[in-house]
Design a protein around this motif. Structure first.
Motif, mmCIF file in Angstrom:
data_model
loop_
_atom_site.group_PDB
_atom_site.id
_atom_site.type_symbol
_atom_site.label_atom_id
_atom_site.label_comp_id
_atom_site.label_asym_id
_atom_site.label_seq_id
_atom_site.Cartn_x
_atom_site.Cartn_y
_atom_site.Cartn_z
ATOM 1 N N GLY A 331 14.586 25.864 24.893
ATOM 2 C CA GLY A 331 14.659 27.211 25.451
ATOM 3 C C GLY A 331 13.467 27.527 26.319
ATOM 4 N N LEU A 332 12.279 27.066 25.907
ATOM 5 C CA LEU A 332 11.074 27.288 26.708
ATOM 6 C C LEU A 332 11.163 26.561 28.040
ATOM 7 C CD1 LEU A 332 8.137 28.274 26.963
ATOM 8 C CD2 LEU A 332 7.425 26.219 25.753
ATOM 9 N N PHE A 333 11.660 25.339 28.011
ATOM 10 C CA PHE A 333 11.737 24.565 29.247
ATOM 11 C C PHE A 333 12.760 25.160 30.208
ATOM 12 C CE2 PHE A 333 12.951 20.672 31.666
ATOM 13 C CZ PHE A 333 11.727 20.494 32.285
ATOM 14 N N ILE A 334 13.892 25.641 29.680
ATOM 15 C CA ILE A 334 14.869 26.298 30.538
ATOM 16 C C ILE A 334 14.269 27.551 31.163
ATOM 17 C CG2 ILE A 334 17.065 27.558 30.509
ATOM 18 C CD1 ILE A 334 18.083 25.573 28.454
ATOM 19 N N ALA A 335 13.422 28.263 30.396
ATOM 20 C CA ALA A 335 12.811 29.483 30.915
ATOM 21 C C ALA A 335 11.825 29.193 32.045
ATOM 22 C CB ALA A 335 12.109 30.229 29.780
ATOM 23 N N ILE A 336 11.080 28.083 31.941
ATOM 24 C CA ILE A 336 10.074 27.801 32.963
ATOM 25 C C ILE A 336 10.607 26.905 34.081
ATOM 26 C CG2 ILE A 336 8.251 28.006 31.245
ATOM 27 C CD1 ILE A 336 7.953 24.974 31.322
ATOM 28 N N MET A 337 11.890 26.509 34.007
ATOM 29 C CA MET A 337 12.431 25.632 35.042
ATOM 30 C C MET A 337 12.361 26.256 36.439
ATOM 31 S SD MET A 337 16.073 23.601 35.280
ATOM 32 C CE MET A 337 15.715 22.600 33.852
ATOM 33 N N PRO A 338 12.689 27.560 36.646
ATOM 34 C CA PRO A 338 12.526 28.135 37.990
ATOM 35 C C PRO A 338 11.107 28.007 38.515
ATOM 36 C CG PRO A 338 13.831 29.594 36.619
ATOM 37 C CD PRO A 338 13.293 28.532 35.713
ATOM 38 N N THR A 339 10.109 28.205 37.649
ATOM 39 C CA THR A 339 8.715 28.049 38.072
ATOM 40 C C THR A 339 8.421 26.597 38.417
ATOM 41 O OG1 THR A 339 8.094 29.873 36.623
ATOM 42 C CG2 THR A 339 6.323 28.469 37.402
ATOM 43 N N SER A 349 -2.595 24.928 47.349
ATOM 44 C CA SER A 349 -3.387 26.147 47.202
ATOM 45 C C SER A 349 -2.778 27.109 46.191
ATOM 46 C CB SER A 349 -3.532 26.837 48.557
ATOM 47 O OG SER A 349 -2.253 27.183 49.067
ATOM 48 N N SER A 350 -1.476 26.969 45.923
ATOM 49 C CA SER A 350 -0.820 27.893 45.003
ATOM 50 C C SER A 350 -0.537 27.266 43.646
ATOM 51 C CB SER A 350 0.496 28.389 45.617
ATOM 52 O OG SER A 350 1.373 27.302 45.821
ATOM 53 N N ILE A 351 -1.061 26.065 43.388
ATOM 54 C CA ILE A 351 -0.812 25.402 42.113
ATOM 55 C C ILE A 351 -1.424 26.197 40.966
ATOM 56 C CG2 ILE A 351 -1.390 23.351 40.753
ATOM 57 C CD1 ILE A 351 -1.001 21.670 43.199
ATOM 58 N N ILE A 352 -2.603 26.761 41.189
ATOM 59 C CA ILE A 352 -3.255 27.539 40.138
ATOM 60 C C ILE A 352 -2.396 28.729 39.742
ATOM 61 C CG2 ILE A 352 -5.283 28.911 39.566
ATOM 62 C CD1 ILE A 352 -6.912 27.139 41.395
ATOM 63 N N MET A 353 -1.806 29.390 40.733
ATOM 64 C CA MET A 353 -0.946 30.535 40.430
ATOM 65 C C MET A 353 0.288 30.100 39.641
ATOM 66 S SD MET A 353 -2.478 33.164 41.473
ATOM 67 C CE MET A 353 -1.118 34.289 41.202
ATOM 68 N N GLU A 354 0.852 28.944 39.980
ATOM 69 C CA GLU A 354 2.022 28.460 39.253
ATOM 70 C C GLU A 354 1.665 28.110 37.813
ATOM 71 O OE1 GLU A 354 4.918 28.717 40.430
ATOM 72 O OE2 GLU A 354 4.292 29.242 42.453
ATOM 73 N N LEU A 360 1.855 32.267 31.342
ATOM 74 C CA LEU A 360 2.376 33.588 31.007
ATOM 75 C C LEU A 360 3.753 33.489 30.356
ATOM 76 C CD1 LEU A 360 2.145 36.673 31.134
ATOM 77 C CD2 LEU A 360 3.122 36.582 33.447
ATOM 78 N N LEU A 361 4.589 32.604 30.884
ATOM 79 C CA LEU A 361 5.907 32.411 30.281
ATOM 80 C C LEU A 361 5.802 31.858 28.862
ATOM 81 C CD1 LEU A 361 7.976 31.012 33.288
ATOM 82 C CD2 LEU A 361 8.435 33.102 32.017
ATOM 83 N N PHE A 367 5.648 35.170 21.909
ATOM 84 C CA PHE A 367 5.839 36.539 21.434
ATOM 85 C C PHE A 367 7.281 36.740 20.963
ATOM 86 C CE2 PHE A 367 7.178 40.925 22.294
ATOM 87 C CZ PHE A 367 6.274 41.614 21.491
ATOM 88 N N SER A 368 8.230 36.183 21.710
ATOM 89 C CA SER A 368 9.645 36.296 21.312
ATOM 90 C C SER A 368 9.894 35.596 19.985
ATOM 91 C CB SER A 368 10.545 35.715 22.406
ATOM 92 O OG SER A 368 10.394 36.426 23.622
ATOM 93 N N LEU A 369 9.268 34.423 19.792
ATOM 94 C CA LEU A 369 9.435 33.706 18.528
ATOM 95 C C LEU A 369 8.876 34.519 17.357
ATOM 96 C CD1 LEU A 369 8.547 30.039 19.535
ATOM 97 C CD2 LEU A 369 10.781 30.929 18.870
#
Length: 579
Positions: A331-339, A349-354, A360-361, A367-369
């Motif tokens: 479930g965690l991997f499916i949640a972060i797949m778009p990212t 330059s945007s790797i840090i943000m990703e 964060l995800l 928290f959900s668990l």
């Protein structure tokens, strides 16, 4: 409004003009020719939509005209009492159709992201073979039509315009009947040669699927029904996995899968660097291969003796706990797949943000668990006991009410975990664990009622896996696939033994071989992850087929490895066949 002939002529002129402009250009300029073809296609689509709209309006006008003539005729003659009743019924039926009719086409054609496409409409075979079918029936589409788009995707009717007429998807009915009939001899054959019956069901799917007879028309619907087999299987696993066992092995269940996933990703990045594979693709493939099949292992464990010594850990509890944690990771991997998709297309330059977004995800999932387990504690304390006693008292020996009540509780937990962005499979497992907390008698009663439902749905699930097995591809690349499958199985087994050696108590070290054997295969959910990744462009078609084939071969190899581990590690007097 323009007449149809004028509108069609204008569309033809526009199309011819676009073709002339393409012919006058440079043949080597593929981009310009593509854009010109796209413009012509859009013009023809808009013209077709306008033509369709005008045709629908003409049909509506014709209907109103017929009704008006009928009203005039009724006014010119005296109506009998029966005619008056029928007239009132007709008016009520017209009002009903107007109330329930949804203007889905008009409401959605201007929505952002909606594209107009040309499709083929294939009428139902039964309807087209009838000689006495009338033209109005064919135009109104009383049968179930199939739509085929330019990408060869096939669609069936999900909600008719006229909801007052009952319809049935005969293709889906035939598919389920065919799967049920062929599963019997396939299951018998596997039982005769000493294999689990689930492999007979997979063979059934292979024979009926695209690589075999290609007789399954409603593949998506069969797979959807098969998912309920996973839900009920995990519920029964939860029934055998009591909260007391969960508290005993929760540290091992949490640490083991996390360490294994990190090590698999590390090895994947290393091999990806040596083979010059993109890091995004390496992370995805490693994560897919790190997951193990919970339904398969639960079938191994169901009804088997554990053979653990007093004071030692139960290998089934450790194994199921780790598998449940892997479902959480899924479930965690499916949640972060778009990212992950965006990270593959982002600049350095945007790797840090990703990375921050991924962290964060992860925090949101944790928290959900926490919220899920807090809710389970409240349900166990205040709800599940009174609910089951009330259900048992009201059913009064009626199995239907008890089965429906238990199923409703499973679906409630499933929806709760889904709303909290945790895997639905975890909700089904927790539902079984909560019911098992009510005692052995309750567990035995619920299991006796739910097992037949689970068995039938599990047949559909394993047959749906066979729909994605392609024997011809496996035969063409047999050497490569066998080497890759053995490498994956050996690596997962070795990593599991290494991790369990670090986290298991010394008195329970012997169970690491059994647990590692249970984890040394690839989960069938890699089919789901692989299809999503292929659509998103993370992996290529070739990698997708390799993942499917390696997953299938590892599942076929799993019973052999499991039986060898049980034979070696469980004493003979305490051993019973878990297959």
């Amino acid at each position: 409004m323009l007449r149809p002939d004028v509108l069609g002529a204008a569309s033809c002129v526009l199309a011819i003009y676009g073709l002339q402009r393409a012919l006058q250009g440079d043949y080597k300029d593929v981009v310009n020719m593509k854009e010109s073809s796209k413009q012509r296609l859009e013009a023809l689509r808009e013209a077709a939509i306008k033509e369709e709209t005008e045709y629908v309006e003409l049909l509506a006008a014709e209907k109103h005209q017929v009704e008006f003539l009928k009203n005039m005729q009724h006014q010119n003659k005296s109506l009998s009492m029966l005619d008056e009743i029928l007239e009132d019924v007709r008016k009520a039926a017209d009002r009903l159709e107007e109330e329930i009719e949804e203007h889905a086409f008009d409401d959605n054609k201007s929505v952002k992201g909606v594209n107009f496409e040309a499709v083929l409409r294939v009428e139902e075979e039964e309807a087209s073979s009838k000689q006495n079918i009338t033209k109005p029936e064919a135009e109104n589409g009383l049968g179930l039509s199939m739509l085929i788009d330019s990408q060869n995707n096939q669609y069936i009717l999900t909600k008719p315009r006229d909801a007052t007429i009952p319809r049935a998807d005969h293709h889906f009915i035939k598919d389920i009947v065919t799967v049920g009939m062929l599963s019997l001899p396939c299951g018998w054959l596997c039982t005769a040669i000493g294999l689990p019956t689930m492999f007979g069901y997979i063979i059934c799917g292979v024979l009926l699927g695209p690589s075999g007879l290609n007789s399954i028309k409603s593949i998506v619907q069969v797979e959807t029904l098969g998912e309920f087999g996973v839900f009920f299987t995990l519920f029964l696993v939860g029934l055998e996995f009591s909260p007391e066992k969960l508290r005993k092995v929760w540290k091992i269940s949490l640490q083991g899968p996390c360490y294994m996933t990190v090590l698999m990703i590390a090895f994947g990045l290393l091999w990806g660097h040596l083979l010059r594979i993109r890091p995004t693709q390496s992370v995805f493939i490693s994560t897919c291969l790190s997951l193990s099949s919970t339904p398969l292992v639960s079938r191994f464990l169901m009804g088997s003796a554990r053979g653990d010594k007093e004071g030692d850990l139960d290998y089934s509890a450790v194994l199921l706990g780790m598998l449940v944690m892997q479902d959480v990771q899924l479930g965690l991997f499916i949640a972060i797949m778009p990212t992950l998709i965006q990270a593959g297309a982002s600049s350095s330059s945007s790797i840090i943000m990703e990375v921050l977004r991924i962290l964060l995800l992860i925090g949101q999932i944790l928290f959900s668990l926490a919220a899920v387990f807090l809710l389970c504690l409240l349900i166990k304390t205040y709800l599940i006991g009174p609910y089951y006693r009330k259900l048992h008292m009201e059913s009064k020996g009626n199995k239907e009410i008890l089965i429906l009540g238990v199923s409703a509780f499973i679906f409630l937990m499933l929806m709760v975990t889904e709303l909290l962005d945790v895997s639905m499979e975890l909700g089904c497992f927790l539902a079984g664990a909560l019911v098992s907390s009510q005692g052995h008698m309750v567990t035995e009663e619920v299991m006796a009622y739910i097992e037949p439902v689970r068995d039938f749905l599990a047949i559909i699930f394993f047959a749906s896996i066979g729909l994605h097995v392609f024997p011809t591809f496996v035969i063409y690349e047999l050497t490569v696939l066998v080497i890759l499958t053995l490498a994956v199985v050996i690596m997962k087994f070795a990593l599991a033994v290494f991790v369990l050696s670090l986290i298991l108590p010394k008195s329970s070290q012997y169970i690491k071989w059994i647990v590692s054997a249970g984890l040394a295969q690839v989960s069938e959910f890699s089919f789901v992850l692989g299809s999503r990744a292929r659509r998103a462009g993370i992996i290529s078609r070739e990698v997708y087929l390799l993942i499917l084939s390696v997953t299938t071969l590892s599942l076929l190899l799993a019973p052999v490895l499991w039986r060898a581990a049980i034979t070696k590690c469980v004493p003979r007097p305490e051993r019973r066949s878990s297959l």
